[in-house]
Design a protein around this motif. Sequence first.
Motif, mmCIF file in Angstrom:
data_model
loop_
_atom_site.group_PDB
_atom_site.id
_atom_site.type_symbol
_atom_site.label_atom_id
_atom_site.label_comp_id
_atom_site.label_asym_id
_atom_site.label_seq_id
_atom_site.Cartn_x
_atom_site.Cartn_y
_atom_site.Cartn_z
ATOM 1 N N GLU A 1 -2.433 23.389 10.903
ATOM 2 C CA GLU A 1 -2.976 24.302 9.979
ATOM 3 C C GLU A 1 -3.124 23.904 8.581
ATOM 4 N N GLU A 2 -2.231 22.960 8.379
ATOM 5 C CA GLU A 2 -2.610 22.589 6.897
ATOM 6 C C GLU A 2 -3.508 21.562 6.606
ATOM 7 N N LEU A 3 -4.169 20.869 7.744
ATOM 8 C CA LEU A 3 -5.223 19.899 7.598
ATOM 9 C C LEU A 3 -6.359 20.425 6.631
ATOM 10 N N PRO A 4 -7.035 21.808 6.631
ATOM 11 C CA PRO A 4 -8.226 21.881 5.849
ATOM 12 C C PRO A 4 -7.814 22.052 4.316
ATOM 13 N N ARG A 5 -6.506 21.802 4.207
ATOM 14 C CA ARG A 5 -6.102 22.033 2.472
ATOM 15 C C ARG A 5 -5.612 20.593 2.124
ATOM 16 N N LEU B 1 2.239 17.871 -4.165
ATOM 17 C CA LEU B 1 2.522 16.772 -3.355
ATOM 18 C C LEU B 1 3.094 17.187 -1.818
ATOM 19 N N ARG B 2 2.688 16.477 -0.996
ATOM 20 C CA ARG B 2 2.863 16.948 0.530
ATOM 21 C C ARG B 2 3.854 15.935 1.069
ATOM 22 N N GLY B 3 3.537 14.705 0.647
ATOM 23 C CA GLY B 3 4.330 13.453 1.313
ATOM 24 C C GLY B 3 3.569 12.170 0.513
ATOM 25 N N CYS B 4 4.382 11.055 0.552
ATOM 26 C CA CYS B 4 3.956 9.940 -0.089
ATOM 27 C C CYS B 4 5.032 8.925 0.205
ATOM 28 N N ILE B 5 4.637 7.802 0.968
ATOM 29 C CA ILE B 5 5.493 6.642 1.416
ATOM 30 C C ILE B 5 4.662 5.569 1.451
ATOM 31 N N GLY B 6 5.007 4.416 1.026
ATOM 32 C CA GLY B 6 4.315 3.153 1.258
ATOM 33 C C GLY B 6 5.241 1.735 1.024
ATOM 34 N N TYR C 1 -10.184 16.835 2.583
ATOM 35 C CA TYR C 1 -10.584 17.101 3.984
ATOM 36 C C TYR C 1 -11.764 17.508 4.033
ATOM 37 N N SER C 2 -12.473 18.317 3.315
ATOM 38 C CA SER C 2 -13.906 18.969 3.357
ATOM 39 C C SER C 2 -14.671 17.587 3.080
ATOM 40 N N GLU C 3 -14.505 16.726 2.108
ATOM 41 C CA GLU C 3 -15.167 15.394 1.911
ATOM 42 C C GLU C 3 -15.217 14.626 3.040
ATOM 43 N N TYR C 4 -13.941 14.590 3.741
ATOM 44 C CA TYR C 4 -13.965 13.510 5.094
ATOM 45 C C TYR C 4 -14.512 14.242 6.164
ATOM 46 N N LEU C 5 -14.572 15.744 6.451
ATOM 47 C CA LEU C 5 -15.520 16.065 7.453
ATOM 48 C C LEU C 5 -17.135 16.070 6.949
ATOM 49 N N ALA C 6 -17.413 16.104 5.996
ATOM 50 C CA ALA C 6 -18.790 15.880 5.438
ATOM 51 C C ALA C 6 -19.130 14.618 5.625
ATOM 52 N N HIS C 7 -18.274 13.662 5.389
ATOM 53 C CA HIS C 7 -18.497 12.077 5.753
ATOM 54 C C HIS C 7 -18.844 11.783 7.197
ATOM 55 N N ARG C 8 -17.978 12.362 7.803
ATOM 56 C CA ARG C 8 -17.754 12.165 9.530
ATOM 57 C C ARG C 8 -19.005 12.809 10.099
ATOM 58 N N GLN C 9 -19.411 14.152 9.762
ATOM 59 C CA GLN C 9 -20.369 14.581 10.258
ATOM 60 C C GLN C 9 -21.849 13.794 10.057
ATOM 61 N N HIS C 10 -22.022 13.501 8.848
ATOM 62 C CA HIS C 10 -23.182 12.603 8.471
ATOM 63 C C HIS C 10 -23.172 11.232 9.254
ATOM 64 N N LEU D 1 0.726 -1.231 0.054
ATOM 65 C CA LEU D 1 -0.091 -0.040 0.145
ATOM 66 C C LEU D 1 0.742 1.303 0.098
ATOM 67 N N PHE D 2 0.165 2.383 -0.294
ATOM 68 C CA PHE D 2 0.803 3.683 -0.323
ATOM 69 C C PHE D 2 -0.322 4.667 0.031
ATOM 70 N N VAL D 3 0.305 5.761 1.166
ATOM 71 C CA VAL D 3 -0.441 6.805 1.294
ATOM 72 C C VAL D 3 0.033 8.050 0.890
ATOM 73 N N THR D 4 -0.656 8.828 0.119
ATOM 74 C CA THR D 4 -0.040 10.048 -0.426
ATOM 75 C C THR D 4 -0.637 11.163 -0.138
ATOM 76 N N TRP D 5 -0.144 12.314 0.419
ATOM 77 C CA TRP D 5 -0.926 13.381 0.740
ATOM 78 C C TRP D 5 -0.479 14.691 -0.161
ATOM 79 N N LYS D 6 -1.597 15.305 -0.515
ATOM 80 C CA LYS D 6 -1.234 16.428 -1.543
ATOM 81 C C LYS D 6 -1.983 17.711 -0.848
ATOM 82 N N ILE D 7 -1.556 18.856 -1.173
ATOM 83 C CA ILE D 7 -2.336 19.994 -0.507
ATOM 84 C C ILE D 7 -2.490 21.374 -1.507
ATOM 85 N N GLY D 8 -3.574 21.933 -1.238
ATOM 86 C CA GLY D 8 -3.760 23.279 -1.977
ATOM 87 C C GLY D 8 -4.498 22.793 -3.227
ATOM 88 N N ARG D 9 -5.196 24.005 -3.712
ATOM 89 C CA ARG D 9 -5.586 23.779 -5.180
ATOM 90 C C ARG D 9 -5.082 23.087 -6.146
#
Length: 316
Positions: A191-195, A155-160, A289-298, A143-151
């Motif tokens: 501070e980076e979480l929302p993006r 790439l913000r991090g990727c290791i697997g 992150y916004s999709e994640y919050l919506a999923h958790r809130q639901h 497996l791999f987990v990749t983080w990207k940021i901003g519009r």
Amino acid sequence: MKCPHNFSLTDDCFLEVGPPGASALRLSPAPSSPSPAPSTPRRSMGRKRGFAEAPVDSKMAAGCCGVKKQKLSSCSSSTSSNNSNENHCKDVTRANGFSGCPGGRNMVVNSEMCCFCFDVLYCHLYGYQPPRSPRFTNDPYPLFVTWKIGRDKRLRGCIGTFSAMNLHSGLREYTLTSALKDSRFPPMTREELPRLFCSVSLLTNFEDVGDYLDWEVGVHGIRIEFINEKGSKRTATYLPEVAKEQGWDHIQTIDSLLRKGGYKPPITNDFRKTIKLTRYHSEKMTLSYSEYLAHRQHHHYQNGIAHPLPPYNHYS
């Protein structure tokens, strides 16, 4: 068989395996397009490996974009990491995209896996207890987990890992490793979480093929093994998305992998024929992150919870 990756607009992944018990895979930006060399891929049946078996020899040095050269004789050395076959990747896939499953089987990867990765990171950054085990399958996969940021989804991090790991512990581990320990970036902050965008990639269906052209651009990820000019065994890999995103054909992709693996001499067709190639598929899911919050809130409201809760309580 099951195995890893992740990429962004220009993403290429190449893996470097260290000495026995500790191998590291790293990714870096794709080089300028290699000189084209037209060829028609020949089709032949590859030899399938076991479904959960990853084709990585822990003694091999394989490249994942940026690489250290390691020789087979260096088995006495070790690294501080306990994780075998780590990969640092640059992300190149489309958001919310993932490859289809060969044979029409059901997808294993799902959005809940991305949510779990966000839960793990959120709890770590805010000092909460780690989330409890999730409800999705705990089968072993590379497996791999990749983080990207901003519009622009930088790439913000990727290791697997190419070693099959149980998904609950594997995603938990590589969520934090990719977010905090990718040597190309500083550790992630609250501070980076929302993006952020999180991608989970599961690698599957590894096949050894006798012909280095026997794979399909945009369908297969490929891992090559070769002996460089210094007699060192090297490996390098690209996830399925890379060649298509870069606009490469078969030869350009192979030559790019060779260069990323540290091969310096001119590349001849005779040398290409000495390459051992393994092809594989991947399943990938991406969530913002916004999709994640919506999923958790639901989920919370469905359970009659009207006040804000830390995401990790989803599993309590």
